[in-house]
Design a protein around this motif. Structure first.
Motif, short mmCIF file in Angstrom:
data_model
loop_
_atom_site.label_atom_id
_atom_site.label_comp_id
_atom_site.label_asym_id
_atom_site.label_seq_id
_atom_site.Cartn_x
_atom_site.Cartn_y
_atom_site.Cartn_z
N ALA A 37 0.84 -1.20 0.00
CA ALA A 37 0.00 0.00 0.00
C ALA A 37 0.88 1.26 0.00
O ALA A 37 0.60 2.22 -0.73
CB ALA A 37 -0.94 -0.01 1.21
N ALA A 38 1.94 1.26 0.80
CA ALA A 38 2.83 2.42 0.84
C ALA A 38 3.48 2.65 -0.51
O ALA A 38 3.60 3.80 -0.97
CB ALA A 38 3.90 2.21 1.92
N TRP A 39 3.89 1.58 -1.17
CA TRP A 39 4.50 1.71 -2.49
C TRP A 39 3.49 2.26 -3.50
O TRP A 39 3.82 3.16 -4.28
CB TRP A 39 5.04 0.35 -2.94
CG TRP A 39 5.70 0.41 -4.29
CD1 TRP A 39 6.97 0.85 -4.55
CD2 TRP A 39 5.13 0.02 -5.53
NE1 TRP A 39 7.22 0.75 -5.89
CE2 TRP A 39 6.11 0.24 -6.52
CE3 TRP A 39 3.91 -0.51 -5.90
CZ2 TRP A 39 5.88 -0.03 -7.86
CZ3 TRP A 39 3.68 -0.79 -7.24
CH2 TRP A 39 4.66 -0.54 -8.20
N CYS A 40 2.28 1.73 -3.47
CA CYS A 40 1.24 2.21 -4.39
C CYS A 40 0.90 3.67 -4.13
O CYS A 40 0.74 4.46 -5.07
CB CYS A 40 -0.01 1.34 -4.27
SG CYS A 40 0.19 -0.32 -4.91
N PHE A 41 0.79 4.03 -2.86
CA PHE A 41 0.48 5.42 -2.53
C PHE A 41 1.62 6.36 -2.93
O PHE A 41 1.39 7.50 -3.31
CB PHE A 41 0.17 5.58 -1.05
CG PHE A 41 -1.15 4.99 -0.63
CD1 PHE A 41 -2.19 4.82 -1.53
CD2 PHE A 41 -1.36 4.59 0.67
CE1 PHE A 41 -3.41 4.29 -1.15
CE2 PHE A 41 -2.58 4.05 1.07
CZ PHE A 41 -3.60 3.90 0.15
N SER A 42 2.87 5.87 -2.83
CA SER A 42 4.00 6.72 -3.22
C SER A 42 3.97 7.03 -4.71
O SER A 42 4.51 8.03 -5.15
CB SER A 42 5.32 6.06 -2.85
OG SER A 42 5.60 4.97 -3.72
N ARG A 43 3.32 6.18 -5.49
CA ARG A 43 3.21 6.39 -6.93
C ARG A 43 1.92 7.09 -7.34
O ARG A 43 1.77 7.46 -8.50
CB ARG A 43 3.31 5.06 -7.66
CG ARG A 43 4.61 4.37 -7.37
CD ARG A 43 4.96 3.42 -8.46
NE ARG A 43 6.22 2.80 -8.23
CZ ARG A 43 7.36 3.20 -8.78
NH1 ARG A 43 7.38 4.22 -9.58
NH2 ARG A 43 8.48 2.56 -8.54
N SER A 44 0.98 7.24 -6.40
CA SER A 44 -0.31 7.78 -6.79
C SER A 44 -0.75 9.00 -5.99
O SER A 44 -1.40 9.88 -6.53
CB SER A 44 -1.39 6.70 -6.67
OG SER A 44 -1.51 6.26 -5.33
N SER A 45 -0.43 9.06 -4.70
CA SER A 45 -0.95 10.14 -3.87
C SER A 45 0.01 10.49 -2.75
O SER A 45 0.23 9.69 -1.84
CB SER A 45 -2.30 9.71 -3.28
OG SER A 45 -2.75 10.65 -2.33
N VAL A 46 0.56 11.67 -2.82
CA VAL A 46 1.47 12.14 -1.76
C VAL A 46 0.70 12.23 -0.44
O VAL A 46 1.23 11.89 0.62
CB VAL A 46 2.07 13.51 -2.14
CG1 VAL A 46 2.88 14.09 -1.00
CG2 VAL A 46 2.90 13.39 -3.40
N ARG A 47 -0.55 12.67 -0.52
CA ARG A 47 -1.37 12.82 0.69
C ARG A 47 -1.56 11.49 1.42
O ARG A 47 -1.35 11.40 2.63
CB ARG A 47 -2.73 13.41 0.30
CG ARG A 47 -3.63 13.65 1.46
CD ARG A 47 -4.91 14.32 0.99
NE ARG A 47 -6.02 13.57 1.52
CZ ARG A 47 -7.19 13.47 0.97
NH1 ARG A 47 -7.44 14.06 -0.17
NH2 ARG A 47 -8.15 12.79 1.53
N PHE A 48 -1.94 10.44 0.69
CA PHE A 48 -2.16 9.14 1.33
C PHE A 48 -0.85 8.50 1.77
O PHE A 48 -0.79 7.82 2.79
CB PHE A 48 -2.94 8.21 0.41
CG PHE A 48 -4.37 8.61 0.21
CD1 PHE A 48 -5.15 9.01 1.28
CD2 PHE A 48 -4.93 8.61 -1.05
CE1 PHE A 48 -6.47 9.40 1.10
CE2 PHE A 48 -6.24 9.00 -1.25
CZ PHE A 48 -7.02 9.39 -0.18
#
Length: 153
Positions: A37-48
């Motif tokens: 999830a952290a990896w996916c969020f790092s590629r999609s949403s700085v906020r998340f």
């Protein structure tokens, strides 16, 4: 590019929710799903991604993984022990040859991976430095040497 971002965002939330469910169900691994999830969020949403890193429960998992300082020896040993206990129980419950071979192979690979990770040194706790009476007890030599250099001893 927007479609890719949405895909990463959906995969990040799916893996985080699945990881949370894994806290209560022993068959779902929580830590790898939170890291995904952290990896996916790092590629999609700085906020998340920021939210996950600063989260009370999941933040330390992600920060420890991203720091590349290694893992504490106690945590590594505990992970290996509990993994093999769980796999042994699974082998006896399932009692299928192919499942046994698969579990042993996975357990061996994960054990080798964990044993090759760098060990993070833990700072001494206050209990290691002083006992309940306030008297000095077993202080590591590295701590004593740093005190001598500072002239604070």
């Amino acid at each position: 590019m927007q479609g890719k971002r949405i895909l990463y965002l959906m995969l990040g939330w799916f893996s985080l929710v699945t990881g949370i469910i894994g806290i209560f169900l022993p068959l779902l691994p929580t830590t790898p799903l939170v890291l995904l999830a952290a990896w996916c969020f790092s590629r999609s949403s700085v906020r998340f991604h920021t939210w996950l890193i600063e989260h009370k429960f999941f933040g330390p998992i992600v920060r420890d993984w991203q720091s590349s300082d290694g893992i504490p020896r106690k945590a590594r040993n505990r992970a290996i022990i509990f993994m093999w206990i769980g796999m042994t129980v699974s082998i006896f419950i399932v009692s299928r040859f192919w499942a046994t071979i698969g579990l042993i192979t996975i357990g061996f690979c994960v054990s080798v991976y964990l044993l090759r990770m760098p060990i993070r040194s833990e700072p001494p706790s206050s209990a290691d430095i002083t006992n309940t009476n306030g008297n000095e007890t077993a202080v590591p030599d590295t701590l004593k040497n740093s005190e001598d250099k500072d002239g604070t001893s």
